[in-house]
Motif scaffolding. Structure first.
Motif, short mmCIF file in Angstrom:
data_model
loop_
_atom_site.label_atom_id
_atom_site.label_comp_id
_atom_site.label_asym_id
_atom_site.label_seq_id
_atom_site.Cartn_x
_atom_site.Cartn_y
_atom_site.Cartn_z
N MET A 69 29.72 47.54 28.57
CA MET A 69 29.27 46.91 29.82
C MET A 69 28.85 45.47 29.51
SD MET A 69 26.27 48.13 32.44
CE MET A 69 26.88 49.80 32.51
N PRO A 70 29.78 44.55 29.42
CA PRO A 70 29.41 43.17 29.15
C PRO A 70 28.61 42.60 30.31
CG PRO A 70 31.72 43.32 29.75
CD PRO A 70 31.23 44.72 29.62
N GLY A 71 27.85 41.57 30.03
CA GLY A 71 27.00 40.98 31.05
C GLY A 71 26.81 39.50 30.85
N LYS A 72 26.16 38.91 31.84
CA LYS A 72 25.87 37.49 31.80
C LYS A 72 24.36 37.30 31.95
CE LYS A 72 28.67 34.68 33.81
NZ LYS A 72 29.44 33.95 34.85
N LEU A 73 23.77 36.65 30.96
CA LEU A 73 22.33 36.36 30.97
C LEU A 73 22.14 34.92 31.40
CD1 LEU A 73 19.34 36.98 30.22
CD2 LEU A 73 19.92 36.29 27.89
N LYS A 74 21.27 34.72 32.39
CA LYS A 74 21.01 33.37 32.91
C LYS A 74 19.51 33.07 32.79
CE LYS A 74 22.83 34.23 36.94
NZ LYS A 74 23.35 34.04 38.32
N ALA A 75 19.19 31.88 32.33
CA ALA A 75 17.79 31.48 32.16
C ALA A 75 17.61 30.06 32.69
CB ALA A 75 17.38 31.55 30.70
N LYS A 76 16.48 29.84 33.32
CA LYS A 76 16.14 28.52 33.86
C LYS A 76 14.72 28.16 33.49
CE LYS A 76 16.00 25.85 38.16
NZ LYS A 76 16.26 25.86 39.63
N ILE A 77 14.54 26.97 32.95
CA ILE A 77 13.20 26.48 32.59
C ILE A 77 12.69 25.60 33.72
CG2 ILE A 77 11.84 25.29 30.87
CD1 ILE A 77 13.27 27.80 29.86
N VAL A 78 11.60 26.02 34.33
CA VAL A 78 11.08 25.31 35.51
C VAL A 78 10.06 24.26 35.13
CG1 VAL A 78 9.95 25.57 37.75
CG2 VAL A 78 11.48 27.37 36.91
N ALA A 79 8.98 24.65 34.48
CA ALA A 79 7.90 23.70 34.21
C ALA A 79 7.01 24.23 33.10
CB ALA A 79 7.07 23.46 35.48
N GLY A 80 6.11 23.39 32.64
CA GLY A 80 5.09 23.77 31.68
C GLY A 80 3.74 23.24 32.12
N ARG A 81 2.69 23.79 31.57
CA ARG A 81 1.36 23.29 31.92
C ARG A 81 0.39 23.57 30.77
NH1 ARG A 81 -0.24 27.62 36.73
NH2 ARG A 81 -0.47 29.47 35.41
N HIS A 82 -0.64 22.75 30.72
CA HIS A 82 -1.71 22.88 29.72
C HIS A 82 -1.18 22.77 28.29
CE1 HIS A 82 -3.55 24.17 33.33
NE2 HIS A 82 -3.29 25.46 33.21
N LEU A 83 -0.15 21.96 28.06
CA LEU A 83 0.38 21.82 26.71
C LEU A 83 -0.62 21.07 25.83
CD1 LEU A 83 4.15 20.91 27.32
CD2 LEU A 83 3.09 23.14 27.05
N PRO A 84 -0.60 21.28 24.53
CA PRO A 84 -1.54 20.58 23.66
C PRO A 84 -1.11 19.12 23.44
CG PRO A 84 -0.07 21.93 22.36
CD PRO A 84 0.24 22.23 23.79
N VAL A 85 -2.05 18.30 23.04
CA VAL A 85 -1.77 16.90 22.72
C VAL A 85 -1.08 16.84 21.37
CG1 VAL A 85 -2.79 14.65 22.23
CG2 VAL A 85 -3.70 16.06 24.09
N MET A 86 0.13 16.29 21.36
CA MET A 86 0.89 16.18 20.12
C MET A 86 1.01 14.74 19.64
SD MET A 86 1.54 19.37 19.58
CE MET A 86 2.72 19.33 18.25
N ASP A 87 0.86 13.80 20.55
CA ASP A 87 0.94 12.37 20.19
C ASP A 87 -0.47 11.80 20.26
OD1 ASP A 87 1.49 9.75 19.76
OD2 ASP A 87 2.84 9.49 21.47
N ARG A 88 -1.07 11.54 19.12
CA ARG A 88 -2.46 11.08 19.08
C ARG A 88 -2.62 9.68 19.67
NH1 ARG A 88 -4.96 15.68 19.06
NH2 ARG A 88 -4.21 17.06 17.41
N ALA A 89 -1.57 8.89 19.66
CA ALA A 89 -1.68 7.53 20.18
C ALA A 89 -1.87 7.53 21.69
CB ALA A 89 -0.43 6.72 19.80
N SER A 90 -1.15 8.41 22.39
CA SER A 90 -1.22 8.42 23.85
C SER A 90 -1.95 9.64 24.40
CB SER A 90 0.19 8.39 24.43
OG SER A 90 0.93 9.53 23.99
N ASP A 91 -2.37 10.55 23.51
CA ASP A 91 -2.99 11.80 23.94
C ASP A 91 -2.10 12.58 24.90
OD1 ASP A 91 -5.17 11.49 22.36
OD2 ASP A 91 -6.45 10.64 23.92
N LEU A 92 -0.80 12.48 24.69
CA LEU A 92 0.16 13.17 25.54
C LEU A 92 1.21 13.86 24.67
CD1 LEU A 92 0.56 10.45 28.32
CD2 LEU A 92 -0.66 12.61 28.53
#
Length: 993
Positions: A1-24
């Motif tokens: 039974m072959p199939g098709k998997l579909k995924a969509k990335i909508v948004a993110g929130r509360h991510l950690p600060v990775m760039d210390r220069a811009s705090d973003l």
């Protein structure tokens, strides 16, 4: 039974600060399934990115859909250096492969990193489209449903029970590969975590294939375990009961749950007010099996790796003539499950299914681990478990039983030594539930007996009992023989006649051993095990009689092995079965009666024991009717007469008069004090702390004797670790271990004091020795409140009153410093860590799936649509009081690893464990909400392995959790919906007229 998997990335929130220069953060996402990887665009300089990506499509076979998880990795883009990892999300696709489950996974899922924990959330959409495949040789098992619950699921009926299924897969542990020496801890943890997800999916698929070959469509009582064998490898194994289930239609197709965040397929079910035949709408805890019906029970030959099928075995014509089946007492049939593996992982059954119970059967084996050379051929581990099961089967046969119910398997590993354990309850099952088998054959046990006492009647021949026992006529029907005490691993049958209430009974034991390696270590452990089990059994018997009870249910014995000690913990729920005789008292006999001081000491202890028994009978309301006893058989012999155990009944009956039972009453249980260990046992017997007023506890789903439950429940998980001092004696170790368990229970009573009166149900203790000189105790349970003043009629829940009571008595998570006058809490030291988590119980409360403290610290001022979801309930029970489960969405089986190199900065062991378990709760809740569910039932934390290196300020913890994701509705909502439907129908008919 072959199939098709579909995924969509909508948004993110509360991510950690990775760039210390811009705090973003310059975040992007990699979506990987199998060997195919897609990437989103980089969303620059934002902690709350909005990707809104296109649909990423994977065309794969359904075999891969079952084996592989969808892997989502969130990274920070760097121009001149390697991209920094933020965290990962593993999504199990299996719940989408069942026709009755959700069609999409949609919601906010926590982004998890094995070093830093949860680092924000990501909103994803996942869909699966399957195509029909008639290939009979395919290796997928799509459509097979899995359930962790050990009873028939609430909204299903069992059409057929096929029997026992088992499987295991092995592989090399990435933690012990050569490349682990040069890669980072994060990479090593992620490799291990991903491998376990893959092995878990493969195992589930192989189990499903066996079920399909047996003609089933579901696995009930699915128990999956991980064996971390160190350098020898990694083993993932599972057992379950194959069934054919049929959905019970009780709800309208238009009914949708208001808290669903994910659309589900239409539910073709009748209206709320309609009932299926024999299935009432209410599903409260007083009768947890009343919503379950068996239309038939048809065992077929259980499927295992070692079994082989032939044309003769698969013939549909039952064999007749010749000898009878050793277990069924009917002519051998190809449908007879008892000829091969008579094991059932179920612990609760519908009335009439369980005819007789013989008692607990168990087997243990000590093995030396060898390195796994070929992961595709795990014959060695298979052969080990096959030996254990054959021994269990022979024990059941000796008890005159043809099946083993409440069956479970476990291991304990230390270095290269592994202890394999299996246990269950020997039982006789009704052949009336067999389909396709000979139904007109007389069975020697199938006579009309009272349903309240029939399961207590002995299934073995009283003239050839292989052990000493005191038999009496049943105190209910006075027709059949019953034993004086009964031990089982199953839940108390709903039809059982019980006097008074039950209580939790625990036996705790710790024994030292010499450090050794290899075969010498295995030999030392093998010689200690029988004595450890005997002492645990003796403790259970003593404590059972001290409480004035005569039966144990839900018995679970754990043996944990370390380098210098063996740990044993036995937990069960004691009850007084009306059909069994009243237990005699406990009489102490000394060896030196001429010593006046010693006699006074014995007399004092005897008085304490007698007073304790009287208090317990009053506390648990044990007032059995007086019946003249008629003892049959031989009493328990003295140690010098143990050689006569296997003589015939006529020989042993002539020698009964030789027993010296001059101390006290003839039915008394004599404890002879002949050494310091006996004094220690009696001291431990008398020093068990009594349960505070208003509290009850049990390790079964329902406390026997309590009916009027409310809808207020509160689940909690607690982990406590204690570091031992060197050169401790057996007595010192026993006291430390017993105090550790007692203090853990006391702290729970203190923190739950606002719920009084309440009962701690399904108390599941797990003990381990993760390292030398470390003892770890973990407990998961649920606190359920009940109404003492106004008992409910006919065991039904009162909808309106219950909800009002739950609303005006909110469940609070008690925290902070304990009052100094509480001696058992003031003794806590930094080396004694406690992580207590109380899940919220109000269904009206709104919260993020993240832990509350982390959500407050990370939540930005910007609001998002759908940023809050309904709190997902979590409970180890298979039901929710005052509610009806309307759909099962699939099994939740997740494995997490957490490591830190700054243990002291994170609050020590206590803070580290508390944070990690809170994050595990958050991730489980988020995944269930994404499936469209609002609860997890039959939740359990099967593995919690903690390792610490205080000198390097490092610690690591591995946790495996599982449960069933469900949708439930309150019974008050069902009633209101029914009233609205009826009023709308009346209004329509009036308008028509």
């Amino acid at each position: 039974m072959p199939g098709k998997l579909k995924a969509k990335i909508v948004a993110g929130r509360h991510l950690p600060v990775m760039d210390r220069a811009s705090d973003l953060t310059d975040a992007f996402v990699e979506v990987k399934f199998g060997n195919t990887t897609f990437k989103t665009d980089v969303y620059p300089k934002s902690l709350n990115p909005q990707w809104n990506s296109e649909w990423f499509k994977f065309e794969v076979d359904d075999e891969d859909l079952q084996d592989e998880p969808l892997q989502i990795t969130v990274l920070d883009h760097d121009t001149y250096s390697a991209n920094d990892a933020i965290g990962k999300v593993y999504i199990d696709i299996d719940p989408l492969l069942c026709s009755e489950a959700a069609t999409v996974i949609s919601g906010w899922l926590p982004i998890y990193d094995t070093i830093h924990g949860i680092r924000g959330e990501i909103n994803v959409l996942v869909k699966v489209d399957l195509f029909n495949d008639l290939n009979r040789f395919r290796q997928s098992s799509c459509g097979v449903k899995f359930f962790c619950t050990t009873s028939i699921p609430r909204c299903y009926r069992a059409v057929m029970v096929h029997g026992f299924v088992e499987e295991l897969v092995v592989n090399e542990d990435p933690e012990y590969q050569w490349i682990d020496r040069i890669r980072t801890p994060r990479a090593s943890n992620e490799a291990r975590q991903r491998l376990i997800f893959l092995m878990s999916g493969e195992l589930q698929r192989k189990i499903g294939l066996k079920v399909l070959e047996m003609g089933g469509n579901a696995v009930v009582g699915y128990l999956q375990c991980f064996d971390l064998e160190g350098e020898s490898g990694l083993v993932v194994r599972a057992i379950g009961t194959a069934c054919t289930l049929e959905k019970i239609s009780t709800f309208p197709a238009t009914a949708t749950h208001p808290n669903n965040s994910s659309p589900s397929k239409d539910m073709k079910e009748p209206g709320f007010g309609e009932e299926a035949p024999g299935v009432p709408l209410s599903s409260g805890p007083p009768t947890p099996l009343r919503a379950q019906t068996f239309s038939s029970f048809s065992p077929s030959k259980s499927y295992s790796r070692q079994s082989s099928s032939s044309d003769t075995e698969l013939s549909l014509t039952p064999k007749t003539g010749g000898h009878l089946c050793h277990f069924c007492m009917i002519p051998p049939s190809p449908f007879c499950v008892f000829q091969e593996y008579p094991f059932f992982t179920l612990t609760a059954f519908p009335p009439g299914f369980l005819l007789h119970v013989g008692g607990v059967v168990s087997a243990r084996s000590v093995k030396l681990l060898d390195r796994i050379h070929n992961p595709d051929e795990p014959e060695t581990r298979d052969a080990w478990w096959e030996e254990i099961r054959q021994e269990i089967k022979s024990h059941a046969k000796a008890l005159g039983c043809h099946a083993v119910v409440g069956y479970s398997e476990s291991t304990s590993i230390c270095e290269e030594v592994c202890i394999l354990s299996a246990s269950g309850t020997a039982a006789v099952l009704s052949s009336r539930f067999m389909q396709d088998g000979p139904l007109d054959t007389e069975h020697r046990f199938e006579e009309v007996v009272s349903p309240g006492c029939g399961f207590c009647h002995i299934p073995y021949d009283e003239l050839n009992i292989p052990f000493p026992a005191q038999l009496t006529y049943c105190y209910c029907c006075r027709r059949y023989k019953v034993p004086d005490v009964l031990f089982t691993t199953i839940d108390l049958p709903t039809e059982a006649n019980v006097t008074g209430k039950g209580c939790l009974i625990q036996a705790r034991l710790c024994r030292t051993k010499k450090k050794a390696q290899g075969e010498g270590n295995a030999t030392a452990i093998s010689s200690l095990l029988p004595f450890l089990e005997y002492e645990l059994h003796t403790q259970l018997m003593n404590k059972l009689k001290l409480r004035g009870m005569n039966a144990l249910f839900g018995l679970r014995i754990q043996i944990s092995v370390g380098e210098t000690m063996l740990l044993g913990l036995a937990s069960a729920t004691g009850v007084y079965l009306t059909a069994l005789p009243s237990p005699g008292g406990i009489q102490i006999a000394g060896k030196t009666p001429s010593d006046i001081t010693y006699e006074q000491h014995i007399s004092t202890m005897q008085k304490k024991i007698n007073d304790t028994i009287d208090k317990n009978k009053e506390l648990y309301e044990i007032n059995p009717p007086e019946v003249v006893e008629e003892i049959i058989g031989s009493p328990i012999p003295e140690p010098r007469q143990r050689s006569r155990l296997f003589r015939s009944h006529s020989e042993s009956s002539d020698e009964v008069s030789e027993l010296d039972l001059s101390h006290g009453k003839k039915d008394a249980f004599v404890l002879e004090i002949d050494d310091t260990d006996a004094v220690e046992d009696i001291h431990a017997l008398l020093t068990d702390s009594p349960t505070p007023a208003g509290f009850y506890s049990c390790n079964t789903e329902i406390m026997p004797g309590i009916q009027n439950w409310t809808s207020a429940i509160q689940m909690f998980t607690s982990v406590r670790v204690f570091r031992l001092n060197a050169n401790l004696t057996n007595q010192g170790l026993n006291k430390i271990f017993s105090d550790l368990c007692e203090n853990l229970l006391k702290s729970l009573y203190f923190k739950l004091r606002s719920m009084v009166p309440c009962c701690l149900c399904h108390l599941n203790f797990t003990v381990a020795i993760p390292e030398d000189e470390l003892i770890q105790v973990a407990v998961t349970a649920v606190a359920m409140s009940f109404d003492k003043e106004q008992p409910l009629e006919n065991g039904k829940q009162s909808g309106e009153k219950t909800l009002i009571k739950g609303k005006h008595r909110p469940l609070k998570a008690m925290s902070g410093i304990f009052p100094p006058h509480l001696s058992f809490l003031s003794s806590l030291s930094p080396s004694l860590s406690l992580a207590l988590l109380l899940s919220t119980a109000s269904s009206l409360e709104k919260a993020s799936p993240l832990p509350e403290g982390r959500s407050r610290s990370l939540r930005s001022n910007r609001s998002y649509s759908g940023s809050s979801v309904a709190v997902v309930k979590m409970t180890p029970l298979s039901f929710i009081p005052g509610a009806k489960i309307i759909k099962y969405l699939g099994i939740i089986n997740m494995f997490f690893i957490r490591e830190t190199s700054s243990l002291r900065e994170e609050g020590g062991v206590s803070g580290f464990l508390h944070t990690f378990i809170a994050e595990v709760f958050a991730m489980v809740r988020a995944h269930v909400a994404a499936l469209g569910g609002n609860a997890v039932v039959s939740y359990s934390m099967k593995e919690c392995v903690f390792m610490e290196n205080p000198n390097k300020n490092q610690a690591q913890c591995l946790i495996n959790v599982s449960g069933d994701a469900v949708i439930f509705v309150r019974e008050s909502e069902l009633e209101s919906t029914s009233v609205q439907t009826q009023s709308a129908t009346t209004h329509t008919s009036n308008a028509t007229l």
